[in-house]
Design a protein around this motif. Structure first.
Motif, short mmCIF file in Angstrom:
data_model
loop_
_atom_site.label_atom_id
_atom_site.label_comp_id
_atom_site.label_asym_id
_atom_site.label_seq_id
_atom_site.Cartn_x
_atom_site.Cartn_y
_atom_site.Cartn_z
N PHE A 1 7.27 -0.96 -58.17
CA PHE A 1 7.33 -2.39 -58.35
C PHE A 1 8.87 -2.68 -58.95
O PHE A 1 9.64 -1.60 -58.95
CB PHE A 1 6.47 -2.57 -59.71
CG PHE A 1 6.79 -1.95 -61.03
CD1 PHE A 1 6.46 -0.64 -60.95
CD2 PHE A 1 7.54 -2.36 -61.88
CE1 PHE A 1 6.61 0.27 -62.13
CE2 PHE A 1 7.94 -1.63 -62.94
CZ PHE A 1 7.58 -0.08 -63.28
N ASP B 1 16.27 -6.20 -65.05
CA ASP B 1 16.59 -5.34 -66.25
C ASP B 1 17.88 -5.87 -67.10
O ASP B 1 18.81 -6.20 -66.40
CB ASP B 1 16.57 -3.94 -66.04
CG ASP B 1 16.83 -3.19 -67.44
OD1 ASP B 1 15.63 -3.21 -68.18
OD2 ASP B 1 17.92 -2.45 -67.58
N VAL B 2 17.57 -5.98 -68.38
CA VAL B 2 18.84 -6.57 -69.27
C VAL B 2 19.09 -5.60 -70.34
O VAL B 2 18.16 -5.38 -70.87
CB VAL B 2 18.36 -8.05 -69.59
CG1 VAL B 2 19.60 -8.55 -70.33
CG2 VAL B 2 18.07 -9.08 -68.41
N GLU B 3 20.34 -5.32 -70.53
CA GLU B 3 20.77 -4.28 -71.89
C GLU B 3 21.76 -4.85 -72.54
O GLU B 3 22.72 -5.12 -71.55
CB GLU B 3 20.73 -3.05 -71.18
CG GLU B 3 19.70 -2.24 -70.11
CD GLU B 3 18.36 -2.10 -70.99
OE1 GLU B 3 18.22 -2.34 -72.11
OE2 GLU B 3 17.40 -1.91 -70.10
N TYR C 1 11.13 5.19 -77.06
CA TYR C 1 12.59 4.78 -77.49
C TYR C 1 12.74 3.73 -78.44
O TYR C 1 13.69 3.64 -79.03
CB TYR C 1 13.71 5.10 -76.51
CG TYR C 1 13.45 4.09 -75.31
CD1 TYR C 1 13.36 2.77 -75.51
CD2 TYR C 1 13.47 4.53 -74.04
CE1 TYR C 1 12.97 1.81 -74.24
CE2 TYR C 1 13.37 3.98 -72.97
CZ TYR C 1 12.96 2.43 -73.09
OH TYR C 1 13.09 1.47 -71.97
N ARG D 1 6.07 4.13 -60.59
CA ARG D 1 4.93 4.83 -61.77
C ARG D 1 3.82 5.29 -60.94
O ARG D 1 3.08 4.36 -60.26
CB ARG D 1 4.77 3.97 -63.15
CG ARG D 1 6.14 3.65 -63.88
CD ARG D 1 5.65 2.63 -64.82
NE ARG D 1 6.89 2.23 -65.43
CZ ARG D 1 7.02 1.28 -66.66
NH1 ARG D 1 5.66 0.97 -67.10
NH2 ARG D 1 8.14 1.12 -66.87
N GLY E 1 -1.45 -6.48 -59.73
CA GLY E 1 0.11 -6.52 -60.62
C GLY E 1 0.28 -5.37 -61.06
O GLY E 1 1.22 -5.41 -61.98
N GLY F 1 12.69 -4.09 -76.02
CA GLY F 1 12.86 -3.99 -77.49
C GLY F 1 14.11 -3.41 -77.70
O GLY F 1 14.89 -3.02 -76.79
N PRO G 1 14.44 1.36 -65.91
CA PRO G 1 15.92 1.92 -65.77
C PRO G 1 16.80 2.00 -67.08
O PRO G 1 17.88 2.63 -67.09
CB PRO G 1 16.54 0.52 -65.20
CG PRO G 1 15.43 -0.59 -65.76
CD PRO G 1 14.07 0.09 -65.94
N TYR H 1 16.33 -0.24 -79.12
CA TYR H 1 16.36 1.24 -79.00
C TYR H 1 17.50 1.99 -79.67
O TYR H 1 18.45 2.40 -78.97
CB TYR H 1 16.17 1.45 -77.55
CG TYR H 1 17.14 1.00 -76.60
CD1 TYR H 1 18.43 1.36 -76.56
CD2 TYR H 1 16.82 -0.31 -75.85
CE1 TYR H 1 19.39 0.82 -75.69
CE2 TYR H 1 17.64 -0.86 -75.10
CZ TYR H 1 19.05 -0.39 -74.82
OH TYR H 1 19.68 -0.94 -74.14
N GLY I 1 9.20 -8.38 -64.89
CA GLY I 1 8.35 -7.80 -63.64
C GLY I 1 8.41 -8.78 -62.68
O GLY I 1 7.63 -9.71 -62.64
N GLY J 1 6.88 -9.28 -68.76
CA GLY J 1 8.10 -8.78 -69.07
C GLY J 1 8.04 -8.11 -70.42
O GLY J 1 7.28 -8.73 -71.26
N GLY J 2 9.08 -7.29 -70.70
CA GLY J 2 8.98 -6.77 -72.18
C GLY J 2 10.13 -6.05 -72.46
O GLY J 2 10.86 -5.44 -71.67
P1 HAM Z 1 7.78 -2.21 -69.53
O1 HAM Z 1 7.30 -2.71 -70.60
O2 HAM Z 1 7.19 -0.60 -69.26
O3 HAM Z 1 9.55 -1.62 -70.12
O4 HAM Z 1 8.01 -2.87 -68.03
C1 HAM Z 1 8.74 -4.10 -67.98
C2 HAM Z 1 7.83 -4.97 -67.08
O5 HAM Z 1 7.96 -4.24 -65.81
C3 HAM Z 1 6.38 -5.28 -67.52
O6 HAM Z 1 6.30 -6.21 -68.48
C4 HAM Z 1 5.79 -5.74 -66.25
O7 HAM Z 1 6.21 -6.91 -66.05
C5 HAM Z 1 6.56 -4.76 -65.21
N1 HAM Z 1 5.78 -3.70 -65.04
C6 HAM Z 1 5.75 -2.53 -65.59
N2 HAM Z 1 4.78 -1.60 -65.04
C7 HAM Z 1 4.48 -2.18 -63.70
C8 HAM Z 1 3.71 -1.91 -62.54
N3 HAM Z 1 3.14 -0.54 -62.53
N4 HAM Z 1 3.50 -2.80 -61.84
C9 HAM Z 1 3.98 -4.06 -61.60
N5 HAM Z 1 4.87 -4.41 -62.83
C10 HAM Z 1 5.23 -3.43 -63.84
C11 HAM Z 1 10.46 -1.12 -69.61
O8 HAM Z 1 10.38 -0.75 -68.42
C12 HAM Z 1 11.48 -1.04 -70.29
N6 HAM Z 1 12.65 -0.24 -69.75
C13 HAM Z 1 12.21 -2.54 -70.84
C14 HAM Z 1 13.43 -2.52 -71.68
C15 HAM Z 1 14.70 -2.62 -71.04
N7 HAM Z 1 13.37 -2.10 -72.93
C16 HAM Z 1 14.58 -2.04 -73.25
N8 HAM Z 1 15.28 -2.36 -72.12
#
Ligand code: HAM
Length: 429
Positions: free
Chosen positions: A127, A131-133, A264, A115, A122, A288, A85, A290, A310, A285-286
């Motif tokens: 999925f 999300d927090v920004e 980013y 994706r 998992g 950083g 997002p 940007y 997640g 979760g994760g």
């Molecule tokens: P991301 O690490 O790609 O970051 O996804 C965040 C979390 O979404 C992951 O730690 C995981 O728990 C969950 N996740 C990712 N892909 C899958 C999947 N295929 N199935 C199940 N769970 C999944 C982001 O998406 C960034 N937008 C985070 C962010 C926000 N960075 C800055 N602001």
């Protein structure tokens, strides 16, 4: 075998699953509100360029995993389902002139992401994230605040043993020299590189570091680390993030191999794991910092930081750890049953009045004998059965307390009030 099934890598959230997700989302919403965040919704699909530019063309997420929507002839735009997002929210920040709002703009959103990845436990093709920004604050204090917020979420929902991994991945001042060094390093091991990674070497060498290919594990472990090559400003930022985290009492570990899979990111990167979860390399979760993303999408240079929780993985871990997550389902307060199986009109009318008065009520519409109706009301966990019988002509019904086994006559005009009072005294008594 049913004829149709949910597509591979997707799943249905059945009511029990949905209740867990509701609980997680409610907890996250109320927690983030305490920190000053407000909700936003952006479309589930965007112009593909938002992701290509924002996340980066040479990333797994864009190169291999993007769900592209075939353009319709009359609308020749290339769209894609959102894989995450943050890019869409940054696009909205620019589009709606949020740089004129008080900074930072603190936003949350929750919903499905897409994706086209290889499905496994998992890891899904659809999925859910919360999300927090926080856009418009260069940190470092807010970096620590947002990491503390993430850590607190897991504690509040009851996940045990969550570990915070942090790293700094530098910025445009120090990264180019590091990237050049990294290219040299991998060129020295060209023969050992799988074809995709060899192909990426010259285009986006940083992505080799988060490759999921087992052939890369050893090479990556020995690769030069950005953390040792940060410029002065990035190093000072990172030191300050760590000292803020320590002051807030957030336990963390520096992992200099943590680079994240999206282009980013600048400086602070972090992930949440359950410590020692056997065989699972999956982050709960994760996120950083940007600092370049808003400008990439056409806005004024604006720093930002955020993370995604997640929800699927949090629900999985909670189930594994045996914690109860969703509050128990409440049965109806009353089920309206009747001596005349055919008189669905009266049963429905009484139940409708109770619901209009704000009570949880169900009418038995199955046209079966009174005994069977009462049995079903008991199985439903109803507290009262409202029985329509001979007294109906005088505007009265029988109310049976299914728990106490008592029964009395009540005027229909008083029914909602009586049931509400009984429920209140039951809850407090
Ligand atoms: P991301 O690490 O790609 O970051 O996804 C965040 C979390 O979404 C992951 O730690 C995981 O728990 C969950 N996740 C990712 N892909 C899958 C999947 N295929 N199935 C199940 N769970 C999944 C982001 O998406 C960034 N937008 C985070 C962010 C926000 N960075 C800055 N602001």
């Amino acid at each position: 075998m049913p004829t149709f099934r949910a597509p591979r890598g997707t799943r249905d959230l059945l009511p029990d699953d949905r209740a867990v997700f509701d609980h997680l989302e409610r907890t996250a919403t109320s927690l983030t509100a305490r920190y000053g965040y407000r909700g936003i919704e952006t479309p589930l699909f965007e112009q593909a360029a938002v992701f290509e530019r924002g996340i980066g063309e040479v990333t797994d997420v864009v190169e291999k995993e993007l769900f592209r929507i075939a353009p319709r002839t009359e609308e020749a735009e290339a769209w894609a389902l959102r894989p995450e997002p943050t890019a869409g929210i940054a696009r909205a920040y620019v589009q709606h002139g949020m740089q004129t709002w008080p900074q930072p703009v603190k936003l949350t959103t929750t919903g499905p992401m897409f994706r086209y990845d290889r499905p496994q436990a998992g890891r899904y093709r659809q999925f859910w994230q919360f999300d927090v920004e926080a856009i418009g604050d260069a940190g470092p204090a807010i970096d620590a605040e947002i990491i503390e917020l993430g850590h607190r979420f897991y504690t509040e929902v009851g996940v045990q043993g969550v570990e915070v991994l942090v790293n700094s991945i530098g910025d445009p001042a120090c990264r180019p020299a590091y990237v050049a060094e990294l290219v040299e390093y991998y060129r020295g091991h060209l023969a050992a590189l799988p074809p995709t990674e060899r192909d990426r070497l010259e285009r986006n060498v940083l992505r080799l570091l988060d490759s999921k290919d087992p052939a890369m594990t050893g090479l990556n472990a020995a690769a030069p680390r950005i953390t040792d090559r940060l410029c002065e400003a990035c190093a000072a930022h990172f030191e300050s993030v760590k000292s803020h985290l320590t002051a807030l009492g957030v336990p963390f570990r520096v992992d200099s191999g943590l680079v994240r899979g999206l282009d980013y990111y600048t400086r602070t990167a972090f992930e949440f794991y359950v410590a020692g979860r056997a065989g699972q390399q999956q982050a709960l979760g994760g996120g950083g910092r940007y600092d370049g993303l808003v400008a990439l999408l056409g806005g004024k240079p604006t720093p930002g930081i955020g993370f995604g929780l997640g929800l699927d993985r949090v629900a999985l871990v909670l189930a594994e750890q045996g914690g109860s997550t969703a509050p128990a389902v409440e049965g109806p307060l009353a089920v309206v049953v009747g001596a005349d199986p055919e008189d669905t009109v009266s049963r429905l009318r009484v139940a409708t009045e109770l619901r209009a008065a704000g009570l949880r009520a169900r009418a038995d519409l199955a046209r079966r004998k009174l005994g069977r109706q009462l049995e079903a009301a008991g199985k439903d966990g109803a507290h009262f059965a409202v029985i329509l019988g001979d007294e109906l002509g005088q505007g009265q019904v029988q109310v049976r307390d299914l728990e106490a086994g008592t029964q009395r006559v009540v005027a229909i005009a008083d029914l909602a009030r009586e049931l509400a009072r009984a429920e209140a005294s039951h809850k407090h008594g």
